[in-house]
Design an enzyme around this catalytic site. Structure first.
Site, PDB file in Angstrom:
ATOM      1  N   SER A  13       5.185   3.062 -13.985  1.00 12.42           N
ATOM      2  CA  SER A  13       6.185   2.207 -14.658  1.00 12.42           C
ATOM      3  C   SER A  13       5.951   0.735 -14.364  1.00 12.42           C
ATOM      4  O   SER A  13       6.457  -0.123 -15.083  1.00 12.42           O
ATOM      5  CB  SER A  13       7.596   2.614 -14.232  1.00 12.42           C
ATOM      6  OG  SER A  13       7.713   2.598 -12.819  1.00 12.42           O
ATOM      7  N   TYR A 154       4.396   4.092   6.965  1.00 15.61           N
ATOM      8  CA  TYR A 154       3.538   3.902   5.788  1.00 15.61           C
ATOM      9  C   TYR A 154       2.083   4.211   6.142  1.00 15.61           C
ATOM     10  O   TYR A 154       1.388   4.935   5.415  1.00 15.61           O
ATOM     11  CB  TYR A 154       3.688   2.461   5.291  1.00 15.61           C
ATOM     12  CG  TYR A 154       2.888   2.112   4.055  1.00 15.61           C
ATOM     13  CD1 TYR A 154       3.340   2.457   2.788  1.00 15.61           C
ATOM     14  CD2 TYR A 154       1.678   1.419   4.152  1.00 15.61           C
ATOM     15  CE1 TYR A 154       2.608   2.119   1.649  1.00 15.61           C
ATOM     16  CE2 TYR A 154       0.941   1.077   3.024  1.00 15.61           C
ATOM     17  CZ  TYR A 154       1.418   1.426   1.773  1.00 15.61           C
ATOM     18  OH  TYR A 154       0.681   1.090   0.652  1.00 15.61           O
ATOM     19  N   LYS A 158      -0.274   7.169   4.556  1.00 19.56           N
ATOM     20  CA  LYS A 158      -1.499   6.829   3.830  1.00 19.56           C
ATOM     21  C   LYS A 158      -2.742   7.389   4.539  1.00 19.56           C
ATOM     22  O   LYS A 158      -3.736   7.727   3.881  1.00 19.56           O
ATOM     23  CB  LYS A 158      -1.599   5.312   3.649  1.00 19.56           C
ATOM     24  CG  LYS A 158      -0.529   4.737   2.711  1.00 19.56           C
ATOM     25  CD  LYS A 158      -0.668   5.283   1.294  1.00 19.56           C
ATOM     26  CE  LYS A 158       0.219   4.559   0.296  1.00 19.56           C
ATOM     27  NZ  LYS A 158       0.080   5.092  -1.080  1.00 19.56           N
TER      28      LYS A 158
END
Ligand code: NAP
Length: 246
Positions: A13, A154, A158
């Site tokens: 998006s 994070y 990852k």
């Protein structure tokens, strides 16, 4: 069945994912634009690409939710007949001292950034195995390679994506499927809007290539990994980071 290649891009998006959707659609791929919260921008993107003659659809799915990830792939298969390329791009980030990360914040980070990759990949693999062809491209991060202070959740998610990539590449290679990661450094998107000009300057001054990256540099890497020329590359993490990880 449509004979063109179909690419599902999660988190398309805005940011990197939206630029991937535009690029692949204009190159003639069938493109599935996945979104979660930003319905308006996803639908605007779909409409403008469709008006330009591109073959696109938009599908809402929270990738952290297994049923919604399954439905995303099911709708893509219903519309286009196959899914050849999955780009696991959807992601969130936040900054917090490790000691202040709540259980909820930790779980949310892992659920979107790592379990989301598991959910979408598991949903798409049966059709790829059946077709004896597939390209899975996971968007990790340079922080997944080096680790980042105040982004332990994070970085862990990852790094998990990199581990998943290597292991799955071994498992599905014999089925004609490659699995690779792109690990971007700091790229010019909304994800970095929290950084001040001074913080960005301090960061770029420390890089061999003294600037932040552009979305097109990630998009073109994904295009290469999706192409026939990358058929002998699997299990790899390509750092597109201006030298951050060297
Ligand atoms: P962005 O501009 O914030 O866009 C994030 C995208 O992920 C949005 O389209 C968002 O969709 C989607 N998303 C978030 N949670 C989702 C969920 N639960 N289900 C489905 N979609 C979800 O970020 P970006 O910079 O383009 O980042 C894209 C990817 O690159 C991420 O995986 C990010 O970790 C990685 N990355 C970015 C950078 C960077 O510097 N920008 C660096 C390294 C890695 P909605 O708004 O519709 O929810």
């Amino acid at each position: 069945m449509d004979s063109k290649k179909t690419v599902v891009i999660t988190g398309a998006s805005k940011g990197i994912g939206a630029h991937m959707a535009i690029y692949f659609a204009e190159k003639g791929y069938n493109v599935v634009i996945n979104y979660n919260m930003s319905a308006e921008s996803a639908l605007l993107l779909r409409n403008s690409l469709a008006q330009n003659g591109c073959s696109v659809m938009a599908q809402k799915a929270n990738v952290a939710n297994k049923l919604e990830a399954d439905l995303l792939i099911k709708e893509a298969l219903y519309k286009f007949g196959s899914v050849d390329i999955l780009i696991n791009n959807a992601g969130i980030s936040s900054q917090n001292l490790f000691t202040d990360i709540s259980e909820n914040e930790w779980n949310n980070m892992i659920n979107v950034n790592l379990t989301g990759v598991f959910n979408c990949t598991q949903a798409v693999l049966p059709t790829m195995i059946n077709n004896k062809f597939g390209r899975i491209i996971n968007i990790s991060s340079a922080w997944g390679v080096t680790g980042a202070s105040c982004e332990v959740h994070y970085s862990a998610a990852k790094a998990g994506v990199i581990g998943l990539t290597k292991a799955l590449a071994k498992e599905v290679g014999p089925s004609g499927i490659t699995v690779n990661c792109i690990a971007p450094g700091i790229i010019d998107t909304q994800m970095n809007s929290h950084l001040t000009t001074d913080e960005l300057k301090e960061f770029t001054d420390s890089l061999p290539i003294q600037r932040i990256g552009n979305t097109i540099e990630i998009v073109k890497t994904a295009e290469f990994l999706a192409s026939d020329f990358a058929g002998y590359i699997t299990g790899q993490t390509i750092c597109v980071d201006g030298g951050l990880t060297i």
